[in-house]
Design a protein around this motif. Sequence first.
Motif, short mmCIF file in Angstrom:
data_model
loop_
_atom_site.label_atom_id
_atom_site.label_comp_id
_atom_site.label_asym_id
_atom_site.label_seq_id
_atom_site.Cartn_x
_atom_site.Cartn_y
_atom_site.Cartn_z
N LEU A 172 0.83 -1.20 0.00
CA LEU A 172 0.00 0.00 0.00
C LEU A 172 0.87 1.26 0.00
O LEU A 172 0.56 2.25 -0.66
CB LEU A 172 -0.90 0.02 1.24
N SER A 173 1.95 1.20 0.75
CA SER A 173 2.82 2.36 0.88
C SER A 173 4.18 1.92 1.38
O SER A 173 4.34 0.82 1.92
CB SER A 173 2.21 3.38 1.85
N GLU A 174 5.17 2.77 1.15
CA GLU A 174 6.52 2.56 1.69
C GLU A 174 6.78 3.58 2.78
O GLU A 174 6.57 4.78 2.58
CB GLU A 174 7.56 2.71 0.59
N GLU A 175 7.20 3.11 3.94
CA GLU A 175 7.47 3.99 5.07
C GLU A 175 8.86 3.70 5.61
O GLU A 175 9.51 2.71 5.21
CB GLU A 175 6.40 3.79 6.15
N LEU A 183 1.64 -3.66 3.65
CA LEU A 183 1.11 -4.55 2.62
C LEU A 183 -0.41 -4.60 2.66
O LEU A 183 -1.04 -4.31 3.68
CB LEU A 183 1.67 -5.97 2.80
N ILE A 184 -0.98 -5.02 1.52
CA ILE A 184 -2.41 -5.33 1.45
C ILE A 184 -2.57 -6.66 0.72
O ILE A 184 -1.87 -6.93 -0.26
CB ILE A 184 -3.21 -4.22 0.75
N ALA A 185 -3.45 -7.48 1.24
CA ALA A 185 -3.86 -8.71 0.55
C ALA A 185 -5.31 -8.53 0.12
O ALA A 185 -6.15 -8.13 0.93
CB ALA A 185 -3.72 -9.93 1.46
N LEU A 186 -5.56 -8.81 -1.15
CA LEU A 186 -6.90 -8.65 -1.71
C LEU A 186 -7.32 -9.99 -2.29
O LEU A 186 -6.62 -10.55 -3.14
CB LEU A 186 -6.90 -7.57 -2.79
N PRO A 234 3.79 -1.67 8.90
CA PRO A 234 5.00 -1.58 8.08
C PRO A 234 5.96 -2.74 8.39
O PRO A 234 6.29 -3.00 9.54
CB PRO A 234 5.61 -0.23 8.47
N LEU A 235 6.37 -3.45 7.33
CA LEU A 235 7.17 -4.66 7.49
C LEU A 235 8.48 -4.55 6.73
O LEU A 235 8.55 -3.90 5.68
CB LEU A 235 6.40 -5.88 6.96
N ASP A 269 10.80 -5.24 -5.59
CA ASP A 269 10.40 -3.84 -5.73
C ASP A 269 10.43 -3.06 -4.43
O ASP A 269 10.59 -1.83 -4.46
CB ASP A 269 8.99 -3.75 -6.33
N PHE A 270 10.28 -3.74 -3.29
CA PHE A 270 10.19 -3.03 -2.02
C PHE A 270 11.23 -3.48 -1.00
O PHE A 270 11.23 -3.01 0.14
CB PHE A 270 8.78 -3.18 -1.43
N GLY A 271 12.11 -4.40 -1.41
CA GLY A 271 13.20 -4.81 -0.52
C GLY A 271 12.78 -5.66 0.65
O GLY A 271 13.55 -5.81 1.61
N LEU A 272 11.56 -6.25 0.62
CA LEU A 272 11.15 -7.11 1.72
C LEU A 272 11.98 -8.40 1.75
O LEU A 272 12.30 -8.95 0.70
CB LEU A 272 9.67 -7.48 1.58
N LYS A 273 12.29 -8.84 2.92
CA LYS A 273 12.94 -10.13 3.09
C LYS A 273 11.84 -11.18 3.22
O LYS A 273 11.06 -11.16 4.17
CB LYS A 273 13.83 -10.13 4.32
N ILE A 274 11.77 -12.08 2.26
CA ILE A 274 10.75 -13.13 2.26
C ILE A 274 11.37 -14.37 2.89
O ILE A 274 12.26 -14.99 2.31
CB ILE A 274 10.24 -13.41 0.84
#
Length: 536
Positions: A46-49, A55-58, A74-75, A98-103
Amino acid sequence: MSDHISFAYTHALALAALPCLSSENFAQELAAELGMGQRLLALTALSEETEGARLIALLALDDKRTLSAFSSMPLKSLPSLAERFPETQLFERELAEDFGLKIIGHPWLKPVRKTPDSGLTEGKRYPFFRSEGREVHEVAVGPVHAGIIEPGHFRFQCFGENVLHLEIALGYQHRGLEKLILNAGPVRRRALIECAAGDTSIGHALAYALVLERLSGLRVSEQSQHARTLALELERLANHIGDLGAIAGDTGFLPTSSWNGRIRGDVLTMTAIITGNRFGRGHIALGGVANDLDSAKLSDLSERLERARADALGSVKVMLKSASVLERLQGTGALAPKDAKALGLVGVSARACGLDRDARMNAPMRPELNFVPAKASSGDVLARVLVREEEMRASFAMVEDDLCALEELNHPCPQPANCPPLPASSLAVAQVEGFRGEIVHLAVTGEKGEIVRYKIIDPSFHNWPGLSLALRGNQISDFPLCNKSFNLSYCGHDLWGPQCSAFSKNVSIKNTALSTIRQKSLFCPSATAADLNSPP
């Protein structure tokens, strides 16, 4: 408070109403929803902070025509669900890229759109899957191809002529479209969205109009609704006719290949009569359509429609009477229904596996539209041909109904409206059944009602893994036919440009992960451990 919120697909939703979950609870809730049979439409930021990405799950509850959504705090990391629910794997990789999240725990985390030769993997070799054996060999095709098709790299692991695994690497035409949309005015924004996938201009423009209309509460007249459906179904017809002609060409059946080129042109001419151009650019407008039809044009279109219907259905009938064509199509590129469902396939590819996935049924633009999609069960190239044939019949009937309705209403479509102020801190979703499958647009507004996030999910994003899986066990010479039967979009997949260098810092491909993926997932072929080797 519930861990998710359900809402009608036609309604906007205030961001404040979204449940906000921790990383662990977010993953648990998503797993629970998917485990109950809901379908993942989007998993994105949804946004980067400063603290990370929110995140959003739809998800879609297709039988109830409702949507379900929830968000996260924020994760900077997220537990992976890809091994249990393969339809999440591309979304997770996209979040990392795209957002640098560690999965955490992804079976094989690797780039989605950072190409092997882009230099964006910080000096590391691109982790292609590899098979090894005395007679196993590798065939690399693309990214530059013969003709005028778009760029994409296909790497085959073969044992003789048989394909053990096909890996598809895309991302060669980053346009940064989703970023450009945020900085564009209304006119340029619509033009950009029409180019998300150029052969689906009407489908994407319609999704854009719907998402703004749902945010603003703008109503669309009955005449305009029929005019929109008319244009959308003509776009579907032109592409299905072209696809069936191309499939005929790949089987060496030249009559249908030749005829369909001309018949597709006839349908594109009908679109040009309505919109002023053969691809429908500029026709779909906020609150309605930009072009009206008088009685003379409606009568002309009705006559052209009857000729095109007889020609198109006759052409495919001749093809399907050929024993050599049937022999070539039957059993080629078959995909099991359980695999199609697990991967989250949509559109023709899903319905050819017997899945009820069609936005005209699950999220209709007109509530009174009781659409029943065509389906097959064998999941092979023949099934995808038969679904297209039945969809052509349905589309011809829908176009005829729309032309009759516009003639009976007998007054002009209202002029397109200016966009009223959008509500602050809200989101809306549009689902449109393009000719490839379900197009999803998600728009999010900020504190002043400005659009701060716009996410496009083209059906090709869901379906490319299906093509890869369908090739296993087939001969490499079957690839052109299978590829055309899926007919996926490269540019519809490559909507986002590389944004961060954090991806390679957060990725570690280990032998333990590969061992897991060998045994349990759909991402790599079911070969014996002796035949497989860790990626370089």
